[in-house]
Design a protein around this motif. Structure first.
Motif, short mmCIF file in Angstrom:
data_model
loop_
_atom_site.label_atom_id
_atom_site.label_comp_id
_atom_site.label_asym_id
_atom_site.label_seq_id
_atom_site.Cartn_x
_atom_site.Cartn_y
_atom_site.Cartn_z
N GLY A 101 0.77 -1.24 0.00
CA GLY A 101 0.00 0.00 0.00
C GLY A 101 0.80 1.28 0.00
N ASN A 102 0.06 2.39 0.11
CA ASN A 102 0.66 3.72 0.19
C ASN A 102 -0.24 4.61 1.05
N GLU A 103 -0.11 5.91 0.89
CA GLU A 103 -0.83 6.84 1.76
C GLU A 103 -2.21 7.22 1.22
N ASN A 104 -2.59 6.74 0.05
CA ASN A 104 -3.88 7.12 -0.52
C ASN A 104 -5.04 6.48 0.25
N ASN A 105 -6.20 7.12 0.15
CA ASN A 105 -7.39 6.66 0.85
C ASN A 105 -8.21 5.72 -0.03
N ARG B 212 -21.70 3.89 -8.32
CA ARG B 212 -20.95 5.08 -8.76
C ARG B 212 -20.62 5.92 -7.53
N ILE B 213 -19.39 6.39 -7.45
CA ILE B 213 -18.99 7.27 -6.34
C ILE B 213 -18.32 8.53 -6.88
N LYS B 214 -18.50 9.62 -6.16
CA LYS B 214 -17.79 10.87 -6.45
C LYS B 214 -17.07 11.30 -5.17
N PRO B 215 -15.74 11.14 -5.15
CA PRO B 215 -14.99 11.53 -3.95
C PRO B 215 -15.13 13.03 -3.68
N THR B 216 -15.09 13.39 -2.42
CA THR B 216 -15.16 14.80 -2.05
C THR B 216 -14.00 15.57 -2.68
N GLY B 217 -14.32 16.69 -3.30
CA GLY B 217 -13.30 17.51 -3.94
C GLY B 217 -12.99 17.12 -5.37
N SER B 218 -13.63 16.07 -5.88
CA SER B 218 -13.39 15.61 -7.24
C SER B 218 -14.63 15.84 -8.10
N SER B 219 -14.41 16.07 -9.39
CA SER B 219 -15.53 16.20 -10.33
C SER B 219 -15.78 14.89 -11.07
N GLU B 220 -14.92 13.89 -10.88
CA GLU B 220 -15.04 12.62 -11.59
C GLU B 220 -15.84 11.60 -10.78
N TRP B 221 -16.62 10.83 -11.50
CA TRP B 221 -17.32 9.69 -10.92
C TRP B 221 -16.58 8.42 -11.28
N ALA C 201 -13.98 -12.20 -9.58
CA ALA C 201 -13.42 -11.52 -8.42
C ALA C 201 -14.44 -11.50 -7.30
N GLY C 202 -14.06 -10.90 -6.20
CA GLY C 202 -14.99 -10.77 -5.08
C GLY C 202 -16.13 -9.82 -5.42
N PHE C 203 -17.21 -9.93 -4.67
CA PHE C 203 -18.39 -9.10 -4.92
C PHE C 203 -18.32 -7.77 -4.20
N ILE C 204 -17.46 -7.66 -3.18
CA ILE C 204 -17.27 -6.39 -2.48
C ILE C 204 -16.41 -5.49 -3.35
N GLN C 205 -16.90 -4.27 -3.63
CA GLN C 205 -16.23 -3.39 -4.58
C GLN C 205 -15.28 -2.42 -3.88
N HIS C 206 -14.07 -2.34 -4.43
CA HIS C 206 -13.01 -1.49 -3.89
C HIS C 206 -12.85 -0.25 -4.77
N PHE C 207 -12.70 0.90 -4.13
CA PHE C 207 -12.43 2.16 -4.84
C PHE C 207 -11.23 2.84 -4.19
N GLY C 208 -10.30 3.30 -5.00
CA GLY C 208 -9.24 4.16 -4.52
C GLY C 208 -9.68 5.61 -4.57
N LEU C 209 -9.31 6.39 -3.56
CA LEU C 209 -9.80 7.77 -3.44
C LEU C 209 -8.70 8.81 -3.54
N ALA C 210 -7.44 8.39 -3.76
CA ALA C 210 -6.31 9.32 -3.75
C ALA C 210 -6.30 10.06 -2.40
N SER C 211 -6.34 11.39 -2.42
CA SER C 211 -6.24 12.15 -1.16
C SER C 211 -7.59 12.46 -0.53
N ALA C 212 -8.70 12.09 -1.20
CA ALA C 212 -10.03 12.40 -0.66
C ALA C 212 -10.27 11.62 0.63
N THR C 213 -10.85 12.28 1.62
CA THR C 213 -11.08 11.65 2.92
C THR C 213 -12.53 11.24 3.13
N SER C 214 -13.38 11.46 2.12
CA SER C 214 -14.78 11.06 2.22
C SER C 214 -15.38 10.98 0.82
#
Length: 598
Positions: free
Chosen positions: A417-421, A441-450, A467-480
């Motif tokens: 891993g790394n420091e991304n959320n 579909r998710i839109k991280p706080t501070g981002s305009s991309e879905w 793959a597994g049914f639980i979906q993983h999303f990387g958020l970069a620096s977004a905290t919510s």
């Protein structure tokens, strides 16, 4: 590495190959065999050196360096077999996804590993691992809507196997329409394609055998649905359901030895179309759809044994276009599996490809894929099949599991891993099972991309796994998460806002007021003809008076009739083609039917 040194090494490797071929020919060794062996082994050495030393002059990765740690003591890598597919799913409902591994050669037993929830796995021996059925594809799927995952196995030149989960980790082998025929079955893809509330099954067969589509009748039985897929012998290797045109109906993609097939789902009817990805033949082992460019439309990946791998971007008009040069499309590696996953949590999907040789990994940089360092173990012999990214321990980083053929160990790598959320989203249907076919579909706080994920029972991986049914999303620096939108298959969409990052969130679909589910009845009643051109006759008990409700393919109430009794014929030829549902209610009973208008 200096470019001059690189050129000298290339020339040296070529001269070594030529010299060794000539020497072996002089001693009457099979020259063709010698050439094949030498070229493959030296090519692996060469590629390992060059691709890991920026040989392609790639842009600098935008994320921190990710270190993968090979788990040499894990039970996942301590058993040898001819492993093909893997299927991830929480079969014991303890909250952690387990993994089933199929072995397709030599009458080898399959493997089942229980996730202990503490970072390890336990080997399980039961009815699922007892028979030696030469299995290729494998799927966890709740075919009977009882809230736990059953297992379907695709077997080579033997009957397929369906195991019902009875609870308490006990399974029973069933005989049904899916397990009667003997074929060279490579994969199965499951989804409720007609939106009747029960998950259906498409089966692919190789060796010039037709494919099969089975509709789930909801009472433990399946009926075969005929179409071009059942009349053509295409030697298919893989299939997946995916709603690429965003109309709410899962479409069908089939990877074949020759040209691939795409069937667009039009209100429950599958129509074969000649789209751009179907106009070439490369022996496609894996078809996979994912939104790798974050435009909210699913793009297409084809992993090919002969020819280069291909990615097609969704043109948002019912077809695909092929983007220009990218590293993944320059390889001729005899590929079998491919999987998207955001391994660096920077908010876009990266790609791993398994080959009959050196495997490949590509980082997504500004929606273009670039070669990066490939995790490997010291005893990697270069014969990989299945691959999936999975956050099995729910720590926010996607780990890597690879199945290998040739009677060699499988490979399991931990992502440091790394420091991304990050965030994990687990969507369950109203029965408590994975909501296959649902889009998130998710839109991280501070981002305009879905970002978008689609829960799928068969996509990527290679040779029929999932793959597994639980979906993983990387958020970069977004905290919510600013907004989360869940588009339930066959149901309404719901939006949730202000969601905390770096944890798992679970959501369960609420029953729809118009939801149609089959109810077992011993009443003597019937609907005919099926399919119909519009004239539909109901034969009902004469001693009961019914109220009729007719539901559309997307389960909306469209017609109501009162005082229906005995034999009655309706003229519904104004309705468009599709699968419809009839609910009949009397004081004594409730009867439900589905029928097809074509």
């Amino acid at each position: 590495m200096d470019s001059t040194v690189q050129v000298i090494l290339i020339i040296t490797i070529v001269l070594i190959i030529i010299g060794c071929e000539r020497f072996l020919a002089k001693i009457n060794f099979n020259r063709r065999a010698a050439s094949t062996i030498l070229k493959k082994r030296l090519l692996i050495i060469f590629l390992s050196t060059f691709f890991s030393s920026e040989f392609l002059a790639n842009p600098e990765p935008t994320s921190d360096i990710i270190q993968f740690e090979f788990q040499s003591e894990s039970i996942l890598v301590l058993e040898q077999g001819f492993s093909e597919a893997m299927a991830w799913g929480d079969y014991d409902n303890d909250g952690f996804e387990d993994v089933y591994v199929s072995n397709g050669w030599g009458n080898h037993v399959n493997f089942l590993y229980k996730n202990d929830g503490e970072g390890g796995f336990e080997k399980v021996t039961n009815i699922l691992t007892d028979d030696k059925s030469n299995s290729l594809g494998a799927n966890w799927v709740d075919f009977d809507n009882d809230g736990d995952l059953d297992l379907f196995l695709c077997n080579k030149l033997q009957k397929n196997s369906l195991y019902e989960n009875k609870g308490n980790s006990e399974f029973e082998k069933l005989n049904c329409e899916l397990t009667i025929k003997v074929n060279y079955t490579t994969s199965s893809a499951w989804v409720d394609y007609d939106l009747d509330g029960f998950i259906d099954c498409f089966i692919t067969n190789y060796d010039n055998q037709p494919n099969y589509l089975y509709r789930n009748l909801g009472d433990g039985k399946f009926e075969e649905i005929n179409g071009t897929w059942s009349t053509e012998s295409l030697s298919s290797l893989n299939a997946t359901w995916s709603d690429f045109n965003n109309d709410g109906y899962p479409d069908l993609f089939v990877g074949n030895r020759l040209n691939n097939d795409i069937y667009v789902n039009q209100n429950g009817n599958l129509v074969k179309l000649s789209l751009i990805p179907t106009q070439h033949a490369n022996t496609t082992y894996t078809v996979c759809l994912a939104d790798f460019n974050n435009d909210s439309w699913l793009d297409l990946l084809e992993i090919n044994w002969f020819g280069k791998n291909k990615i097609f971007t969704n043109n948002q008009q019912g077809d695909f276009t092929q983007p220009p040069y990218s590293d993944y499309s320059q390889e001729l590696e005899n590929s079998e599996g491919g999987a998207f996953g955001d391994y660096d949590n920077d908010g876009d999907l990266d790609l791993f490809v398994t080959n009959d040789g050196l495997n490949s990994m590509f980082e997504n940089i500004e929606f273009t894929f670039h070669s990066t360092t490939v995790p490997h173990s010291e005893d990697d012999l270069g014969n990989s099949n299945g691959i999936f990214w999975v956050d099995y321990d729910k720590n926010g980083t996607q780990d890597l599991f690879i199945t290998n053929g040739g009677n060699q160990d499988n490979q399991f790598f931990l992502n440091n891993g790394n420091e991304n959320n990050w965030i994990l989203i687990n969507c369950l249907n109203e029965h408590g099972s994975p909501a296959i076919g649902t889009k998130i579909r998710i839109k991280p706080t501070g981002s305009s991309e879905w970002q978008m994920r689609e829960i799928n029972s068969q996509s990527c991986g290679g040779y029929g796994g999932h793959a597994g049914f639980i979906q993983h999303f990387g958020l970069a620096s977004a905290t919510s998460i600013d907004s989360l939108k869940i588009e339930w298959l066959g149901g309404k969409a719901e939006v949730i806002t202000n969601i905390e990052a770096n944890k798992e969130h679970s959501f369960k679909q609420s029953p729809s007021t118009n939801d149609v589910a089959f109810v077992k009845s011993d009443k003597k009643n019937t609907v005919y003809p099926v399919p119909s051109s519009g004239l539909v006759t109901l034969v009902l008990p004469k001693n009961e008076v019914f109220q009729l409700a007719l539901f559309s393919p997307n389960r909306k109430l469209i017609i109501q009739e009162r005082n229906i009794q005995g034999t009655t014929t309706f003229n519904w030829n104004h309705l468009t083609a599709g699968v419809y549902f009839i609910k009949l209610q009397s004081d004594q009973s409730t009867l439900l039917h589905k029928f097809i208008i074509q």
